[in-house]
Design a protein around this motif. Structure first.
Motif, PDB file in Angstrom:
ATOM      1  N   UNK A 128     -26.537  19.753 -10.663  1.00 17.04           N
ATOM      2  CA  UNK A 128     -26.777  18.118 -10.817  1.00 17.04           C
ATOM      3  C   UNK A 128     -26.288  17.642  -9.428  1.00 17.04           C
ATOM      4  N   UNK A 129     -26.900  16.518  -8.922  1.00 20.47           N
ATOM      5  CA  UNK A 129     -26.397  15.596  -7.714  1.00 20.47           C
ATOM      6  C   UNK A 129     -25.228  14.750  -8.293  1.00 20.47           C
ATOM      7  N   UNK A 130     -25.076  14.403  -9.650  1.00 19.49           N
ATOM      8  CA  UNK A 130     -24.263  13.593  -9.911  1.00 19.49           C
ATOM      9  C   UNK A 130     -23.671  14.006 -11.251  1.00 19.49           C
ATOM     10  N   UNK A 131     -22.406  13.462 -11.765  1.00 18.74           N
ATOM     11  CA  UNK A 131     -21.882  13.846 -12.829  1.00 18.74           C
ATOM     12  C   UNK A 131     -22.730  12.817 -13.940  1.00 18.74           C
ATOM     13  N   UNK A 132     -22.766  13.261 -15.284  1.00 11.06           N
ATOM     14  CA  UNK A 132     -23.386  12.400 -16.222  1.00 11.06           C
ATOM     15  C   UNK A 132     -23.189  13.025 -17.827  1.00 11.06           C
ATOM     16  N   UNK A 167     -22.130  17.014 -17.782  1.00 13.08           N
ATOM     17  CA  UNK A 167     -22.769  17.774 -16.720  1.00 13.08           C
ATOM     18  C   UNK A 167     -21.950  17.210 -15.527  1.00 13.08           C
ATOM     19  N   UNK A 168     -21.420  18.201 -14.752  1.00  6.13           N
ATOM     20  CA  UNK A 168     -20.417  17.861 -13.570  1.00  6.13           C
ATOM     21  C   UNK A 168     -21.596  17.970 -12.263  1.00  6.13           C
ATOM     22  N   UNK A 169     -20.912  17.210 -11.293  1.00  3.45           N
ATOM     23  CA  UNK A 169     -21.607  17.243 -10.101  1.00  3.45           C
ATOM     24  C   UNK A 169     -21.511  18.714  -9.612  1.00  3.45           C
TER      25      UNK A 169
END
Length: 541
Positions: A128-132, A167-169
């Motif tokens: 992932x490019x960014x957390x969410x 989900x982490x970066x």
């Protein structure tokens, strides 16, 4: 002492019991996961990540009906020594041999399949490019670790468990413990911080001539890091509204909320079939957060239908289906009541629909907290008896003519519930039923138990069907089984026939020639079985 081998490097893992699940580093494999637009239920596009590639390893533990599982991977997670596997890594087994992590990809239907998925693990990594936060929509697994956190599975592949996950970066590891030979999984962007899930609604039928006042059960998702407080569900049925408060929902969890309905009396639909709309709105501290529309099927009270209720066991919404008796007009004899228990992965609605209406008895099909429950033992047994009591209050019947039957897992439930409550039934009739966990699923036994093993054995006494065999004296027994049943061997029925022959004077046995596990509706709706029930009456206390 077990070895997890990577090339020439050896990681020593001590201990085999993974009973405690702790947050720890977990394994994964970088997968080629395609992200695309789907739909989040409101018509808006939603990001979807299909999980299509990973690593799989065959079974590395001992499971089944036993107090504790032995699992090398769980042991590594609990002790904090788990590392991300790479293709070709090996797990050395305690009694010799090893298991290898091999690459696995989905088939053309989007499913992981293979021998490794029968008790083994699938390890996947998502970048992932960014957390969410995403919703994990998976089925066919016993459970899953998401970045080291254990989350619920969907062992019967029913698509009922969609849970919010962090989900982490960078890299995110998902480790699925599989059980039935296949796995489907994807990640979907949630509809918001708090919203309704359209899966797994529990709904009644709307009955002609009666108000819409039976509750429904709907899942509320809290996809945020904060507790969800101050939530209310507003229900609108035919312009009449009701509100139900929702208790605090913990962060990153789901809760199936009971929702009260207060609708108008149902009128006969213009056509043969009809439905009534129910609009739901989730409100948080007075502000609308999410809405969802559903509907209830309109049924006549004298045809097969479903009813819901608030369970006295835990306050949840449960349901049962009923095939009402169709007595002749002017008949002044109260009908009987047959409680029928469904098999594994079968809904109570399907169970009820297998029966033709009878002129002499109601047929009531409970459900035990999912289409599988726990084999009609423990809470399943309590669910069955709660429905029996509710149906007994709802439908006029002769209390001396109450019967119990069921198929497959429900056949076992018939043996079990019949032995636990011998005073409640005039007769019981298991179909394709297995005897116990020991006879059917190789539950753990202790030949020379030490004190701890003896304690564990005592805790299972309620499940020992044969130990309670003399409780069947109090009622008639009809046994039905196909002689070519490969799911539940006919030896289960033959053993019970031999057991009852030693002391019972009122039982019947029929072995259907050439019949497999399910041979159509007559597997449960067998005329001689019902004729046997009809001619048995419970003695007065």
């Amino acid at each position: 002492m077990q070895n997890f081998r990577r090339g020439r490097e050896t990681l020593l893992i001590s201990g085999l019991i993974g009973a405690a699940i702790a947050g720890a580093a977990m394994a994964g494999h970088h997968a080629t996961n395609g992200a695309h637009d789907g739909n989040n239920g409101d018509g808006a596009a939603a990001e979807v990540i299909e999980l299509t590639e990973g690593l799989a390893v065959r079974r590395v533990g001992i499971y089944g009906r036993r107090p504790f599982h032995i699992d090398l991977i769980q042991s590594a997670i609990v002790t904090g020594q788990w590392t991300t596997p790479e293709e070709g890594d090996e797990i050395e087994l305690p009694r010799g041999g090893d298991r290898t992590w091999d690459r696995i990809e989905v088939d053309d239907r989007g499913r992981f399949r293979g021998r490794a998925l029968r008790g083994g693990y699938v390890s996947i990594t998502v970048e992932r490019d960014e957390p969410g936060v995403m919703m994990l929509d998976a089925r066919g697994h016993r459970m899953v670790y998401v970045n080291g956190r254990p989350r619920i599975g969907d062992i019967y592949n029913l698509g009922m468990t969609q849970v919010p996950v962090h989900l982490n970066e960078g890299s995110n590891e998902l480790l699925f413990h599989c059980t039935r030979g296949r796995l489907e999984a994807k990640l979907v962007k949630p509809a918001g911080d708090a919203f309704f899930s359209e899966t797994d609604l529990t709904k009644p039928d709307a009955l002609v001539g009666e108000p819409v006042d039976q509750p429904i059960g709907v899942i509320v998702v809290n996809a945020s890091d904060e507790p969800l407080r101050g939530a209310v569900i507003r229900a609108d049925v035919g312009g009449e509204q009701s509100e139900t408060s929702v208790p605090t929902i913990a962060p990153m969890t789901i809760y199936k909320a009971p929702v009260s309905l207060d609708g108008p009396e149902v009128e006969t639909p213009d056509g043969e079939e009809g439905e009534i709309e129910v609009d739901l709105e989730l409100r948080i501290n007075g502000e609308a957060a999410h809405s969802m529309a559903t509907s209830l099927d309109i049924r006549s009270p004298d045809e097969t239908h479903s009813r819901t209720f608030i369970s006295g066991i835990d306050g949840s919404v449960q349901y049962y289906s009923v095939v009402p008796a169709r007595a002749d007009e002017g008949d002044d004899v109260d009908p009987g009541l047959v409680l029928t228990l469904h098999g594994a992965s079968v809904e109570a609605t399907s169970q009820a629909n297998a029966y033709t209406p009878k002129d002499w008895t109601h047929i009531v099909a409970p459900t035990n907290r999912r289409p599988f429950g726990f084999d009609w033992e423990d809470w399943g047994r309590r669910d069955a008896m709660e429905v029996l009591d509710l149906a007994g209050e709802t439908f006029d019947h002769d209390p001396q003519r109450v019967y119990l039957t069921g198929h497959s897992m429900g056949g076992h439930g018939t043996w079990h519930v019949g032995a636990m409550f011998p005073d409640r039934f005039a007769a019981i009739a298991p179909s394709a039923g297995w005897i116990s966990f020991w006879s059917y699923s190789s539950a753990a036994e202790y030949d020379d138990p030490d004190p701890i093993e003896a304690l564990l054995a005592r805790a299972t006494n309620a499940s020992d069907t044969l130990a309670h065999r003399r409780n069947y004296r109090h009622h008639g027994v009809y046994m039905l089984h196909g002689d070519e049943d490969e799911t539940v061997p006919v030896d289960e029925a033959r053993t019970m026939r031999e057991t009852l022959s030693a002391f019972h004077t009122n039982f019947a046995y029929y072995e259907r020639p050439g019949a497999e596990h399910w041979w159509g509706s007559q597997s449960v709706d067998w005329p001689p079985l019902f004729d046997f029930l009809r001619h048995n009456t419970r003695d007065e206390p």
